[in-house]
Design a protein around this motif. Structure first.
Motif, PDB file in Angstrom:
ATOM      1  N   GLY A 182       1.088  -1.221   0.149  1.00 62.60           N
ATOM      2  CA  GLY A 182      -0.356  -0.034  -0.056  1.00 62.60           C
ATOM      3  C   GLY A 182       0.285   1.157  -0.309  1.00 62.60           C
ATOM      4  N   PHE A 234       2.788   1.577  -3.122  1.00 62.96           N
ATOM      5  CA  PHE A 234       1.707   2.108  -4.525  1.00 62.96           C
ATOM      6  C   PHE A 234       1.686   3.709  -4.496  1.00 62.96           C
ATOM      7  CE2 PHE A 234      -2.365   2.824  -5.765  1.00 62.96           C
ATOM      8  CZ  PHE A 234      -2.330   2.407  -7.175  1.00 62.96           C
ATOM      9  N   THR A 287      -9.558  -3.511  -8.350  1.00 58.44           N
ATOM     10  CA  THR A 287     -10.435  -2.244  -7.761  1.00 58.44           C
ATOM     11  C   THR A 287      -9.218  -1.183  -7.421  1.00 58.44           C
ATOM     12  OG1 THR A 287      -9.958  -4.538  -6.023  1.00 58.44           O
ATOM     13  CG2 THR A 287     -10.026  -2.582  -4.969  1.00 58.44           C
ATOM     14  N   LEU A 288      -8.159  -1.349  -7.801  1.00 56.67           N
ATOM     15  CA  LEU A 288      -6.760  -0.209  -7.171  1.00 56.67           C
ATOM     16  C   LEU A 288      -7.348   0.675  -9.217  1.00 56.67           C
ATOM     17  CD1 LEU A 288      -4.097  -1.101  -6.246  1.00 56.67           C
ATOM     18  CD2 LEU A 288      -5.801  -0.036  -5.181  1.00 56.67           C
ATOM     19  N   THR A 289      -8.327  -0.212  -9.770  1.00 61.64           N
ATOM     20  CA  THR A 289      -8.145   0.486 -11.766  1.00 61.64           C
ATOM     21  C   THR A 289      -9.145   1.726 -10.457  1.00 61.64           C
ATOM     22  OG1 THR A 289      -7.054  -0.832 -12.412  1.00 61.64           O
ATOM     23  CG2 THR A 289      -8.920   0.376 -13.464  1.00 61.64           C
ATOM     24  N   LEU A 328      -8.620   4.781  -9.232  1.00 52.93           N
ATOM     25  CA  LEU A 328      -8.214   5.284  -9.447  1.00 52.93           C
ATOM     26  C   LEU A 328      -9.624   5.657 -11.147  1.00 52.93           C
ATOM     27  CD1 LEU A 328      -5.136   4.104 -10.190  1.00 52.93           C
ATOM     28  CD2 LEU A 328      -4.995   5.864  -8.886  1.00 52.93           C
ATOM     29  N   PHE A 378       1.703   4.521 -10.298  1.00 46.64           N
ATOM     30  CA  PHE A 378       0.553   3.792  -9.892  1.00 46.64           C
ATOM     31  C   PHE A 378       0.267   2.591 -11.153  1.00 46.64           C
ATOM     32  CE2 PHE A 378      -2.058   7.460  -8.256  1.00 46.64           C
ATOM     33  CZ  PHE A 378      -1.525   7.743  -6.881  1.00 46.64           C
ATOM     34  N   MET A 413       1.672  -1.034  -9.549  1.00 46.54           N
ATOM     35  CA  MET A 413       0.634  -2.485 -10.233  1.00 46.54           C
ATOM     36  C   MET A 413       1.999  -2.535 -11.033  1.00 46.54           C
ATOM     37  SD  MET A 413      -2.675  -0.954 -10.250  1.00 46.54           S
ATOM     38  CE  MET A 413      -2.409  -0.327 -11.829  1.00 46.54           C
TER      39      MET A 413
END
Lengths: 345, 292
Positions: A91, A94, A173-175, A178, A228, A232
């Motif tokens: 985390g 990132f 989830t991160l995408t 963002l 970012f 990933m």
């Protein structure tokens, strides 16, 4: 399309993305999901789309040109890798990757945006080659041409995200987060200001918008998205070396965003799909796939410079209104005669 | 000291070749606002025309070289203008830039797939003899390259400054609308520029390939160098591109010898950034008037 239908389609699409690659036979649904490689490609598509979203903010909304997104991806990937080796949780790595790229974007963009439009492209081009040289030459830090191996995938709440599917869900989830942030940004007064700059920077300035400040922010945030994406990317491929961060790759990002549809919200996703999935589909063509890709891009630019999204919109509008004029009047369409002021800057 | 002079001569020789590519780049920019990202590939390709002529048609080297130059004027001049640039002019700068990036990939991969992925040895026009005395090496190759490249540039400069057509081309570059009113055939002048760029790229290709070998991927470095040379010298001035080319050639050689060969590529780029920050119009360029 009515509003409820749109929402229903959206929900369906999200559901497909969440469970699509998973094996559903245990729930009585005859769908065995994607294999490891399919899931990997899907994850790579999301990562590429995040980086492309950043390029889209810079190119499609702020009207600048960047030739350094792969370099930012590289900075992000190495930041995450090195911090991870130092024992930091994913985390933090990132967030740090995004922040580092944001700051580098400000340092790089601040002087470049003092001058006219194309100069940002020139400066980012130089920067991109420079970053590649550093990654290749500074072996003590980046492993040089041999790169760094054994990058671990993160552990979340005690669950290892080592399996391709779990890591895919994390990236998804991160995408999503963002993408949501980008959506919010573009709907905010900031985003409106970005569009105003692209449409008419002189008028925007006369309305009190700090052109240079906003352009710089767009560039820095777009570069941050590159960071970012890099964060990933490293755990996804588990091995990084200089080659995916070279100038050619940066050109590829610009290419895919414009081919997808610059200035359109879904453009980067379409462009990334073309860039990541097309090579898979064109497997039979072997070495010729890049030639086909280049030809397609050139044809697209000649006949529909608004990209695939624009082409799709044009086709659907045409179907509804046969005489729809999808383009405003274009001034000075002759060759060489276009240089009536304006087209030069 | 002899080392230094030798490096300067080598730098001038490669610099003259860079200047050829940079001048073509600048000419295209001036007359048609085309930022040609495929310029490096334009310099890579003619060498392969020549090699193909020798290999498949059994042409002697000088004839093959001539054919390569003519073919370049046709492919990189005429076809490039009518098939790539013209349809995109009305779409604006960005689609055109993207299209030339696409073209670069097309040419690079095309050569790789149809000819070879390996670096090819390339014959030289000049005998492999040392013109200097003991302890001081100047090859006939370097001198020959320097003379031919400089000669070409001088010829072009003379053509642009002293012939009627050349002056019309300059008028077209500076202000096409006024040039048209004054009776200049603007379309034809633009076509000439593309032809000249094709020829210059071919010359650069034939001169540089004996030194650095002919390879499908060499366009990347060459394009970058032409790009840097054009901007450093002054984007809107032909003589700027000439100065830029020589400057980059010399710096490149000196850095590789005295500073660091691993960061050799970075120095011209650092120069580029420095110029953009301190003198954005380039060393010899004039400040471009803002459009509004």
């Amino acid at each position: 399309m009515s509003r409820t239908l749109k929402i229903a389609l959206g929900v369906l699409l999200i559901a497909i993305f969440i469970v699509g690659p998973a094996d559903l036979t245990g729930f009585g649904i005859p769908w065995t999901g994607l294999k490891r490689y399919g899931t990997y490609i899907l994850t790579l598509w999301l990562v590429t789309a995040v980086a492309a979203m950043g390029v889209n903010l810079i190119v499609g909304y702020a009207g600048q040109e960047t030739l350094a997104q792969a370099a930012f991806l590289g900075i992000g990937a190495f930041t995450t890798t090195l911090l991870q080796k130092a024992g930091l949780p994913f985390g933090l790595c990132f967030i740090a990757s995004g922040l580092v790229c944001f700051l580098v974007g400000i340092i790089l963009g601040f002087p470049a945006l003092r001058v006219q439009k194309h100069y940002l492209a020139f400066v980012t081009l130089a920067f991109s080659v420079f970053v590649w040289l550093v990654i290749r030459n500074e072996e003590w830090l980046t492993g040089g041409v041999n790169g760094i191996q054994g990058i671990k995938r993160p552990v979340l709440f005690g669950i290892s995200l080592r399996p391709a599917l779990y890591y895919y869900w994390l990236v998804l989830t991160l995408t999503a987060v963002l993408t949501g942030m980008m959506w919010w940004l573009l709907r905010s007064p900031w985003g409106r200001a970005f569009t105003a700059l692209r449409e008419n920077s002189v008028r925007a300035e006369s309305l009190g918008i700090d052109v240079r400040g906003y352009t710089l922010m767009a560039f820095a945030i777009g570069s941050g998205y590159g960071g970012f994406a890099g964060a990933m990317y490293a755990p996804l491929v588990e091995f990084i070396d200089p080659s995916p961060f070279a100038l050619g790759a940066s050109l590829q990002y610009l290419l895919m965003v414009v081919a997808g549809g610059a200035g359109s919200f879904v453009g980067p996703f379409v462009g990334a799909a073309v860039s990541v999935l097309l090579p898979e589909w064109l497997r039979f063509a072997e070495g010729f796939y890049l030639i086909i890709f280049a030809l397609l891009v050139m044809l697209l630019m000649a006949f529909c410079p608004t990209g695939i999204v624009g082409l799709f919109e044009r086709l659907t509008t045409k179907a509804r209104r046969p005489h729809a004029d999808d383009k405003g009047p274009t001034l000075g369409t002759g060759t060489g005669s276009t240089t009536v002021a304006g087209s030069k800057s | 000291m002899t080392d230094f002079i030798q490096l300067i001569i080598a730098g001038l020789a490669t610099g003259a070749i860079y200047a050829l590519a940079a001048v073509g780049f600048t000419l295209l920019w001036q007359t048609s606002q085309t930022i040609n990202f495929a310029q490096g590939e334009f310099v890579m390709l003619p060498a392969f025309f020549c090699l193909a002529g020798i290999k498949f048609f059994g042409l002697p080297f000088p004839i093959a070289a001539l054919v390569a130059i003519l073919l370049s004027m046709l492919v990189l001049g005429v076809i490039f203008k009518f098939a790539v640039v013209d349809p995109l002019m009305k779409q604006g700068t960005l689609p055109l830039v993207i299209s030339t990036i696409g073209l670069a990939i097309l040419l690079r991969e095309g050569v790789k797939e149809t000819y070879s992925a390996e670096a090819q040895r390339f014959p030289s026009f000049f005998p492999n003899v040392n013109l200097g005395t003991a302890g001081f090496n100047v090859s006939a190759d370097q001198v020959g390259v320097l003379i031919v490249a400089t000669g070409t540039i001088l010829l072009l400069a003379w053509f642009l400054a002293s012939t009627k057509t050349g002056r019309q081309m300059q008028a077209t570059a500076q202000n096409p609308t006024v040039a048209r009113i004054l009776g200049v055939n603007v379309e034809r002048m633009v076509l000439y520029t593309f032809l000249i760029n094709g020829a210059l790229a071919a010359m650069a290709s034939l001169l540089i390939s004996p030194i650095y070998l002919a390879k499908f991927s060499s366009g990347e470095t060459l394009g970058l160098v032409a790009f840097v040379a054009a901007i450093v010298g002054g984007f809107n001035q032909v003589r700027g591109a000439i100065v830029g080319g020589f400057l980059v050639g010399i710096i490149d050689n000196l850095v590789a010898a005295y500073v660091s060969s691993t960061y050799r590529q970075a120095v011209p780029l650092a120069l580029l950034v420095l110029i953009i920050l301190l003198r954005p119009q380039g060393l010899l360029g004039r400040a471009e008037e803002r459009a509004v």
